[in-house]
Each structure stands twice: as structure tokens, then as C-alpha cells.
Design a protein around this motif. Structure first.
Motif, short mmCIF file in Angstrom:
data_model
loop_
_atom_site.label_atom_id
_atom_site.label_comp_id
_atom_site.label_asym_id
_atom_site.label_seq_id
_atom_site.Cartn_x
_atom_site.Cartn_y
_atom_site.Cartn_z
N GLU A 121 13.81 -4.06 0.31
CA GLU A 121 13.55 -4.04 -1.13
C GLU A 121 12.24 -3.31 -1.42
O GLU A 121 11.25 -3.48 -0.69
N ILE A 122 12.25 -2.48 -2.45
CA ILE A 122 10.98 -2.01 -3.03
C ILE A 122 10.94 -2.68 -4.40
O ILE A 122 11.71 -2.34 -5.29
N ASP A 123 10.05 -3.64 -4.54
CA ASP A 123 9.95 -4.41 -5.78
C ASP A 123 8.85 -3.77 -6.63
O ASP A 123 7.66 -4.01 -6.42
N LYS A 124 9.29 -2.90 -7.56
CA LYS A 124 8.33 -2.10 -8.32
C LYS A 124 7.45 -2.96 -9.21
O LYS A 124 6.26 -2.70 -9.37
N PHE A 150 1.77 3.98 -2.93
CA PHE A 150 0.87 4.41 -1.86
C PHE A 150 0.65 3.24 -0.93
O PHE A 150 0.43 2.11 -1.39
N PHE A 151 0.75 3.50 0.39
CA PHE A 151 0.46 2.48 1.40
C PHE A 151 -0.66 3.03 2.28
O PHE A 151 -0.44 3.92 3.10
N PRO A 152 -1.90 2.52 2.09
CA PRO A 152 -3.04 3.17 2.72
C PRO A 152 -3.14 3.13 4.25
O PRO A 152 -3.53 4.14 4.84
N PRO A 153 -2.84 2.02 4.96
CA PRO A 153 -3.09 2.07 6.41
C PRO A 153 -2.38 3.26 7.05
O PRO A 153 -1.19 3.48 6.80
N HIS A 154 -3.11 4.03 7.83
CA HIS A 154 -2.50 5.22 8.42
C HIS A 154 -2.94 5.42 9.86
O HIS A 154 -3.72 6.32 10.17
N ILE A 232 5.01 -6.51 2.03
CA ILE A 232 3.85 -5.61 2.12
C ILE A 232 3.43 -5.15 0.72
O ILE A 232 4.25 -4.61 -0.03
N SER A 233 2.17 -5.32 0.39
CA SER A 233 1.62 -4.84 -0.90
C SER A 233 1.58 -3.32 -0.94
O SER A 233 1.26 -2.68 0.07
N LEU A 234 1.85 -2.78 -2.10
CA LEU A 234 1.72 -1.33 -2.29
C LEU A 234 0.71 -1.05 -3.40
O LEU A 234 0.45 -1.93 -4.23
N LEU A 235 0.16 0.13 -3.40
CA LEU A 235 -0.80 0.51 -4.45
C LEU A 235 -0.22 1.66 -5.27
O LEU A 235 0.66 2.38 -4.81
N PRO A 236 -0.75 1.84 -6.49
CA PRO A 236 -0.34 3.04 -7.23
C PRO A 236 -0.89 4.27 -6.50
O PRO A 236 -1.92 4.20 -5.84
#
Ligand SMILES: Cc1cc2nc3c(=O)[nH]c(=O)nc-3n(C[C@H](O)[C@H](O)[C@H](O)COP(=O)(O)OP(=O)(O)OC[C@H]3O[C@@H](n4cnc5c(N)ncnc54)[C@H](O)[C@@H]3O)c2cc1C
Length: 495
Positions: A121-124, A150-154, A232-236
């Protein structure tokens, strides 16, 4: 079953080891009842499951059987069986770890999460993703990007899986501004060593409800439970982003710029790179690094508008100028996605370019203000032992990656000949690198974990009482010590 040739025959325990039960025909039958044909014992197929990216062949071990369950219930049934039968289980993600974390030290079962690879799921509205643990970072980034998040850990290797990233508390270069993966794990589904399935956290953001077992699982390196699902949290997405490459005549000047940059602005990443690693990487990729210096800072800034990132870039350029760059015009600004991808690709592939001659890559982390002192010590140790110790890393968070090399560098290429006596030089040089970090109040691992390769350093950096608490927690979760035994520390049940 993928091969019937030798299941239940190979992998007998070496005499003298803790007596885990051997995987015999009965156990294989039990596993087949759970996962059907998703297992194999064929020695020829085992090679890829013997360890991770850690180069030392003594840190590879052959499992007795590899199982690839398809869902959480299968994992729960496997662990009920292995706990009852006293068989060790090593969880395995993408196998990109750098400290032998997924080496099946005592044989037994390698439990690969590769078949649990669905983005559920991507829960917008809640800005989060629900994923199975075996989703690779590259698949995850693609889906997140598609949803305009955007998912920052890289971490540099996108074959890593979400479960592996969480188990090692991975981070990478963007941690300066956005932190490591711990900051993005809102919920976990975990199978405990005795086969119980538990859910921690959830879609909510705040949680002040007793001990955070979720945070305990993050970074537990597969020793407490098998992560099967994560929220997992996502960012704009940041609308604007620039990458600056700043060339210096000395690493000292580059590093001295960093605290001042950090005091004024908060870049997404501040990487330091010594020039000697650039030519082999250019060679590997057939790409050109955009400027010339003896050392570089690669600084990524993001913001809500072009004006904002331009302003931040100007502030950074002015600070760098005070720290002896030849001219502000030497700073290269990658302002398009393609240019940014180009430099990032070179930075991300330094490891691959050096891999052929690498014995080990370290993950030492020191307080950011003393990173220059630490790198100076690395140079001294390199000279003392006459071995090449190329060094780069995450400058603003003090995370230094030094490669211990068995070859030198000549005319921009890795030497074909091995450095004389490298086998004798490696252990004391490695130890000195760690002891210098200890003197500077650093820590053995910032993002790779302890695994197998760094166990000897844990008691040097972490006091006895803390290690005893960790062992107590391990015993509580896993009284029979079947889950990834012999990692992080030995418990009484091991060798
Ligand atoms: C070129 C390169 C660059 C890298 N750069 C970075 C970097 O910048 N930052 C960084 O942090 N790391 C970096 N790494 C290291 C590596 O990618 C990370 O440690 C990553 O988190 C490992 O994930 P994995 O899925 O490959 O795990 P694996 O290597 O398979 O396993 C790692 C550990 O996690 C456990 N594990 C795996 N899956 C699970 C699960 N589902 N449940 C419970 N335990 C599990 C294993 O038992 C093992 O202890 C780099 C590696 C390479 C090769």
C-alpha cells in the motif's frame, strides 16, 4: 523442491561446536510441508547464500538448507519447527551487508525474504507505505517516486531489502538532514523465534505506550525476530535540489569547512572524498568527475524553491572560500537531475571501483568536529604500515569509511600486485584505526552494524553493563539462541 540431490545430507556440524541439531530428512520434510518447493540444499546453489559483501572468505559459511517463504504464516511455522528442533536460522535480505551479518555461522537454515517482495500500500493521506520485508530499495524508490513522495535513507546499494535496512539501522549520505531509517519506521510485523507473530507501532505518528520494542528491533541484526512487514513514513518531495562539488587542495581545508556550513545551513548531505579514489571510479563507469582537486566536498541542498537552494548554495560557497579553495568559480553546481545523477553515481560507485582490492570497509563514526583529526590518524597509520587506506564518508555526521586494501594504487589504477605482507599488516592497522576512534570518543559502527566482523570491538566501545543488558534481552526473546546465533556478541548458548 528446487533440488533433491543432497537435502538433509550436507552441512553436518563440525565437532566441537554447540550442538544444534543437524538438518536431517525429517526436518526437510517438515519444511517442505510449510513452504512446498521453495527450498533447496544443492551445494552449487548455496554460494550466494554463504555470506554478504564482506570480502574475507573465512566469513562465509555454507547453510544446510535455504528456504524462501512466501508469507508471514510460513515464517511462523518454520520458527516453531526450528525452535522445537534446535536448528539455527539466519535471516537474509539482499546480502549487501558489510559485516557478515547474514553468514549462517552454525549452518542450519538461511531464511531468505526474497519472495516477500510486495509493496502492499502507498497510503497518500497518511504519507506512508506498507511493504513486505523483502522489497528491494530500488523497487521501493521507484514506487515512492511514482507516488511523488520522498524516502530519504539512501544506502549506496539498492539491492538491499527493507527488512535488511531496518535490521541494520541503515542510513547513508542524506542522514545529516533527514536521519537514518529508524526515523521512518512507524510499524513492524515481526515473527519471534518461538513462532509468535507480533505487531508493533502502526499508521499513527505518535506513540508513548510503554517500552518501544519497535525501536529495539531496528538495528537488531536479525537476532531478536524476523521482520516480515513494515510501515514506512514518506516525505513530500523537495521541489528544488542542487549538488555542489567543491574542490580543495587539502582534505584538512575541506573538513574544516564542514562545522561552519552546519552552523549556518542544513544540507541534505555533506560527503568528503579524497582524490585518489576518483580515477579508478571514473575508469569503472567511463564517466568524468567534473573538477580537479586533492579532496572534495560533495554537498546536496534541497528546498521549497530554486531561490532557496540558490541562496543556500551561495552561503556554502562563501564559507568554502574562507577555507582556501582556489576560486569560488571552481565550485561545480549540478543543477539538473542528470548532472546530479552523474556525480552521485561516481560517489556511489567508489566502493565498486575499490572492491577488487578491498579486505574490509570500516564504518567508524567520530564526533563531527574531530573528523579531520581522525582522518589525519588514518593517514599516519597508512604510512606506518605502508598500506593504502582510501577514505571517504559522510562528513557532516562524522561517519568515515576507510577501505583496508590489499593492493596499492598506481597511475590512477588499482595495482595488479598485492601489497607485500598485507596479511600481517591488516590486523594491527585495523586495530589502530579503531583505537584512534575510541580516543576521539567515536563508535565502531555508524550504519553497517556489528555482525560477525566487528564483534571484537563491541566491548571496547560499549561498556560491560550495556552488553549484559543486550544479552539479557536476547535471551528473553530467543532462549534457545536459534536466531542468527553468534552475531553482535556471543551468548552462553553459542560456541
Ligand atoms: C556498495 C555498498 C554501499 C553501501 N552503502 C551503505 C550506506 O551508505 N549506508 C548504510 O547504512 N549501508 C550501506 N551499505 C550496507 C548495506 O547495504 C546495508 O547494511 C543494508 O541495510 C543491508 O541490507 P540487506 O537487505 O542487504 O541485508 P543483509 O545483508 O541480507 O542482512 C543484514 C542483516 O540484517 C538481517 N536481516 C536481513 N533481513 C532481515 C529481516 N527481514 N528480518 C530480520 N533480520 C534481517 C540479517 O540477518 C543480517 O544480520 C552498503 C553496501 C554496499 C555493498
Amino acid at each position: 523442491m528446487e533440488s533433491e540431490t543432497s537435502c538433509g545430507v550436507i552441512g553436518a556440524l563440525t565437532p566441537g561446536r554447540k550442538m544444534y541439531k543437524k538438518v536431517d530428512r525429517e526436518v526437510i520434510k517438515g519444511l517442505e510441508e510449510i513452504v512446498g518447493e521453495s527450498l533447496f540444499c544443492d551445494p552449487e546453489k548455496m554460494y550466494d547464500y554463504m555470506g554478504d559483501e564482506y570480502a574475507d572468505p573465512s566469513m562465509k559459511k555454507t547453510p544446510e538448507v535455504v528456504v524462501k517463504p512466501k508469507n508471514t504464516e510460513q515464517i511462523a511455522a518454520i520458527l516453531k519447527l526450528t525452535n522445537r528442533e534446535n536448528i539455527p536460522v539466519t535471516p537474509r535480505g539482499g546480502g549487501t551487508g558489510l559485516c557478515g551479518g547474514c553468514v549462517p555461522l552454525y549452518g542450519g537454515i538461511v531464511l531468505s525474504l526474497e519472495n516477500m517482495n510486495k509493496i502492499l500500500e502507498i497510503d497518500k493521506k497518511n504519507m506512508l507505505a506498507v511493504v513486505e520485508a523483502g522489497v528491494t530499495l530500488s523497487d521501493f524508490y521507484a514506487e515512492v517516486e511514482k507516488a511523488n513522495f520522498f524516502f530519504p535513507p539512501h544506502p549506496g546499494e539498492e539491492g538491499a531489502q527493507i527488512g535488511g535496512l531496518i535490521s541494520t539501522n541503515a542510513s547513508g549520505s542524506r542522514a545529516v538532514k533527514y536521519g537514518g531509517i529508524r526515523n521512518y519506521v512507524r510499524g513492524l510485523e515481526v515473527v519471534l523465534p518461538q513462532g509468535e507473530i507480533i505487531n508493533m507501532g502502526g499508521k499513527f505518528i505518535k506513540n508513548s505506550t510503554g517500552y518501544s520494542l519497535l525501536n529495539l528491533l531496528v538495528g537488531s541484526e536479525g537476532t531478536l525476530g524476523i521482520i516480515t512487514k513494515a510501515i514506512i513514513s514518506l516525505l513530500p518531495k523537495s521541489p528544488a535540489m542542487y549538488t555542489l562539488i567543491v574542490p580543495y587542495d587539502s582534505l584538512d581545508d575541506a573538513i574544516m569547512s564542514v562545522p561552519e556550513i552546519r552552523n549556518k545551513v542544513l544540507p541534505m548531505a555533506v560527503e568528503f572524498i579524497e582524490s585518489d579514489v576518483i580515477p579508478p571510479t571514473e575508469d569503472l563507469l567511463n564517466k568524468k568527475w567534473p573538477c580537479k582537486g586533492r579532496a572534495y566536498l560533495m554537498i546536496i541542498v534541497d528546498g521549497v524553491s530554486e531561490e532557496e537552494v540558490l541562496g543556500t548554495s551561495e552561503t556554502i560557497a562563501n564559507i568554502c572560500q574562507k577555507h582556501n579553495i582556489r576560486s569560488i568559480d571552481d565550485i561545480v553546481i549540478a543543477d539538473t537531475e542528470e548532472r546530479q545523477r552523474n556525480v552521485l553515481e561516481i560517489r556511489s560507485n567508489i566502493y565498486s571501483a575499490l572492491k577488487r582490492g578491498t579486505i574490509e570497509i570500516l564504518d567508524i563514526t567520530v564526533p563531527p568536529a574531530v573528523i579531520g583529526d581522525y582522518v589525519a590518524k588514518v593517514h599516519e597509520i597508512s604510512k606506518k604500515y605502508d598500506i593504502w587506506l582510501p577514505t571517504y564518508g559522510h562528513a557532516a555526521d562524522g561517519n568515515v569509511h576507510t577501505h583496508l586494501m590489499k593492493v596499492g594504487i598506481k597511475d590512477g589504477k588499482l595495482d595488479e600486485e598485492e601489497t607485500e605482507g598485507w596479511r600481517d599488516k591488516y590486523p594491527p592497522a585495523r586495530r589502530e584505526l579503531h583505537m584512534e576512534a575510541k580516543k576521539l570518543e567515536g563508535i565502531v559502527s555508524g550504519e553497517h552494524g556489528i555482525g560477525l566482523s566487528k564483534m571484537e570491538y563491541l566491548p571496547i566501545f560499549v561498556d560491560r553493563a550495556q552488553i549484559e543488558l543486550m544479552k539479557g534481552i536476547k535471551e528473553l526473546f530467543d532462549p534457545n539462541n536459534i536466531l542468527n546465533p553468534g552475531k553482535i556478541f556471543e551468548v552462553k548458548n553459542s560456541l
